[in-house]
Scaffold this motif. Structure first.
Motif, PDB file in Angstrom:
ATOM      1  N   ALA A   1       0.831  -1.206   0.000  1.00 54.44           N
ATOM      2  CA  ALA A   1       0.000   0.000   0.000  1.00 54.44           C
ATOM      3  C   ALA A   1       0.867   1.258   0.000  1.00 54.44           C
ATOM      4  O   ALA A   1       0.595   2.211  -0.738  1.00 54.44           O
ATOM      5  CB  ALA A   1      -0.934  -0.005   1.207  1.00 54.44           C
ATOM      6  N   LEU A   2       1.911   1.273   0.822  1.00 53.39           N
ATOM      7  CA  LEU A   2       2.789   2.440   0.867  1.00 53.39           C
ATOM      8  C   LEU A   2       3.525   2.629  -0.459  1.00 53.39           C
ATOM      9  O   LEU A   2       3.686   3.758  -0.934  1.00 53.39           O
ATOM     10  CB  LEU A   2       3.776   2.317   2.021  1.00 53.39           C
ATOM     11  N   ALA A   3       3.947   1.530  -1.064  1.00 53.92           N
ATOM     12  CA  ALA A   3       4.605   1.617  -2.372  1.00 53.92           C
ATOM     13  C   ALA A   3       3.642   2.173  -3.415  1.00 53.92           C
ATOM     14  O   ALA A   3       4.017   3.011  -4.247  1.00 53.92           O
ATOM     15  CB  ALA A   3       5.126   0.247  -2.798  1.00 53.92           C
ATOM     16  N   TYR A   4       2.389   1.724  -3.375  1.00 56.79           N
ATOM     17  CA  TYR A   4       1.378   2.234  -4.295  1.00 56.79           C
ATOM     18  C   TYR A   4       1.219   3.746  -4.121  1.00 56.79           C
ATOM     19  O   TYR A   4       1.148   4.491  -5.094  1.00 56.79           O
ATOM     20  CB  TYR A   4       0.039   1.523  -4.068  1.00 56.79           C
ATOM     21  N   CYS A   5       1.153   4.190  -2.871  1.00 58.27           N
ATOM     22  CA  CYS A   5       0.962   5.616  -2.591  1.00 58.27           C
ATOM     23  C   CYS A   5       2.149   6.455  -3.061  1.00 58.27           C
ATOM     24  O   CYS A   5       1.977   7.623  -3.390  1.00 58.27           O
ATOM     25  CB  CYS A   5       0.709   5.842  -1.099  1.00 58.27           C
ATOM     26  N   ASN A   6       3.343   5.875  -3.095  1.00 56.91           N
ATOM     27  CA  ASN A   6       4.511   6.596  -3.612  1.00 56.91           C
ATOM     28  C   ASN A   6       4.372   6.890  -5.096  1.00 56.91           C
ATOM     29  O   ASN A   6       4.807   7.933  -5.570  1.00 56.91           O
ATOM     30  CB  ASN A   6       5.791   5.799  -3.375  1.00 56.91           C
ATOM     31  N   ASP A   7       3.801   5.937  -5.832  1.00 55.20           N
ATOM     32  CA  ASP A   7       3.706   6.056  -7.280  1.00 55.20           C
ATOM     33  C   ASP A   7       2.387   6.650  -7.761  1.00 55.20           C
ATOM     34  O   ASP A   7       2.276   7.057  -8.905  1.00 55.20           O
ATOM     35  CB  ASP A   7       3.889   4.677  -7.935  1.00 55.20           C
ATOM     36  N   ASN A   8       1.398   6.661  -6.899  1.00 54.77           N
ATOM     37  CA  ASN A   8       0.057   7.141  -7.240  1.00 54.77           C
ATOM     38  C   ASN A   8      -0.389   8.052  -6.109  1.00 54.77           C
ATOM     39  O   ASN A   8       0.102   7.966  -5.001  1.00 54.77           O
ATOM     40  CB  ASN A   8      -0.922   5.971  -7.366  1.00 54.77           C
ATOM     41  N   ALA A   9      -1.339   8.873  -6.364  1.00 55.80           N
ATOM     42  CA  ALA A   9      -1.830   9.786  -5.334  1.00 55.80           C
ATOM     43  C   ALA A   9      -3.320   9.527  -5.111  1.00 55.80           C
ATOM     44  O   ALA A   9      -4.158  10.222  -5.671  1.00 55.80           O
ATOM     45  CB  ALA A   9      -1.587  11.227  -5.743  1.00 55.80           C
ATOM     46  N   PRO A  10      -3.649   8.515  -4.297  1.00 52.56           N
ATOM     47  CA  PRO A  10      -5.068   8.275  -4.066  1.00 52.56           C
ATOM     48  C   PRO A  10      -5.694   9.442  -3.295  1.00 52.56           C
ATOM     49  O   PRO A  10      -5.031  10.101  -2.495  1.00 52.56           O
ATOM     50  CB  PRO A  10      -5.084   6.990  -3.239  1.00 52.56           C
ATOM     51  N   ASP A  11      -6.949   9.688  -3.573  1.00 51.86           N
ATOM     52  CA  ASP A  11      -7.692  10.732  -2.866  1.00 51.86           C
ATOM     53  C   ASP A  11      -8.176  10.233  -1.517  1.00 51.86           C
ATOM     54  O   ASP A  11      -8.333  11.016  -0.582  1.00 51.86           O
ATOM     55  CB  ASP A  11      -8.903  11.173  -3.702  1.00 51.86           C
ATOM     56  N   VAL A  12      -8.412   8.935  -1.453  1.00 49.09           N
ATOM     57  CA  VAL A  12      -8.944   8.322  -0.232  1.00 49.09           C
ATOM     58  C   VAL A  12      -8.322   6.946  -0.052  1.00 49.09           C
ATOM     59  O   VAL A  12      -8.002   6.268  -1.026  1.00 49.09           O
ATOM     60  CB  VAL A  12     -10.491   8.245  -0.287  1.00 49.09           C
ATOM     61  N   VAL A  13      -8.125   6.558   1.207  1.00 50.02           N
ATOM     62  CA  VAL A  13      -7.624   5.233   1.557  1.00 50.02           C
ATOM     63  C   VAL A  13      -8.625   4.603   2.508  1.00 50.02           C
ATOM     64  O   VAL A  13      -8.993   5.219   3.509  1.00 50.02           O
ATOM     65  CB  VAL A  13      -6.230   5.310   2.230  1.00 50.02           C
ATOM     66  N   LEU A  14      -9.091   3.402   2.182  1.00 48.44           N
ATOM     67  CA  LEU A  14      -9.928   2.608   3.087  1.00 48.44           C
ATOM     68  C   LEU A  14      -9.069   1.489   3.625  1.00 48.44           C
ATOM     69  O   LEU A  14      -8.509   0.706   2.858  1.00 48.44           O
ATOM     70  CB  LEU A  14     -11.138   2.025   2.353  1.00 48.44           C
ATOM     71  N   LEU A  15      -8.949   1.427   4.937  1.00 46.04           N
ATOM     72  CA  LEU A  15      -8.047   0.510   5.602  1.00 46.04           C
ATOM     73  C   LEU A  15      -8.811  -0.420   6.526  1.00 46.04           C
ATOM     74  O   LEU A  15      -9.491   0.048   7.441  1.00 46.04           O
ATOM     75  CB  LEU A  15      -7.015   1.316   6.405  1.00 46.04           C
ATOM     76  N   SER A  16      -8.700  -1.712   6.297  1.00 46.80           N
ATOM     77  CA  SER A  16      -9.323  -2.692   7.176  1.00 46.80           C
ATOM     78  C   SER A  16      -8.507  -2.818   8.450  1.00 46.80           C
ATOM     79  O   SER A  16      -7.281  -2.881   8.416  1.00 46.80           O
ATOM     80  CB  SER A  16      -9.394  -4.051   6.486  1.00 46.80           C
TER      81      SER A  16
END
Length: 122
Positions: A37-52
């Motif tokens: 998830a952190l790697a994804y956020c480095n390469d992409n800029a999600p507007d929202v994160v839903l975390l279980s």
């Protein structure tokens, strides 16, 4: 288009939530673990994160703190979702930057309401 990162080790639950988010016009990427998830956020800029909160390899509050430190610039809105109302875990997650907590089971209307409150959907 609004982008969401959904972090859940339960594939069936992630698929259900992806369907709910898609109905709201939100493009969703799924990751099972914190590091992915952190790697994804480095390469992409999600507007929202839903975390279980279930089955997480680390406490949700710790992940939120790490996300806040790692992601530069625009910070995504973070929602935690859980089966049980663990007040300590919820409190720590909010103190670290989570916007809100969704208690399962929740449906399309509740998810849409929470996302509207956070300014994610109109």
């Amino acid at each position: 288009m609004t982008r969401c990162l959904l972090i859940d080790e339960d594939g069936m639950e992630a698929d259900r939530l992806q369907s709910l988010l898609g109905a709201l016009g939100i493009d969703t990427a799924k990751r099972a673990g914190a590091e992915d998830a952190l790697a994804y956020c480095n390469d992409n800029a999600p507007d929202v994160v839903l975390l279980s909160a279930v089955g997480a390899s680390e406490r949700p509050g710790d992940f939120v703190r790490r996300l806040r430190r790692k992601v530069g610039g625009k910070q995504p809105v973070v929602f935690l979702y859980a089966d049980t109302p663990d007040t300590e875990m919820i409190g720590q997650s909010i103190l670290q930057g989570a916007a809100d907590v969704l208690m399962k089971p929740f449906d399309h209307d509740i998810l849409a309401f929470k996302l509207r409150q956070a300014g994610i959907v109109g």
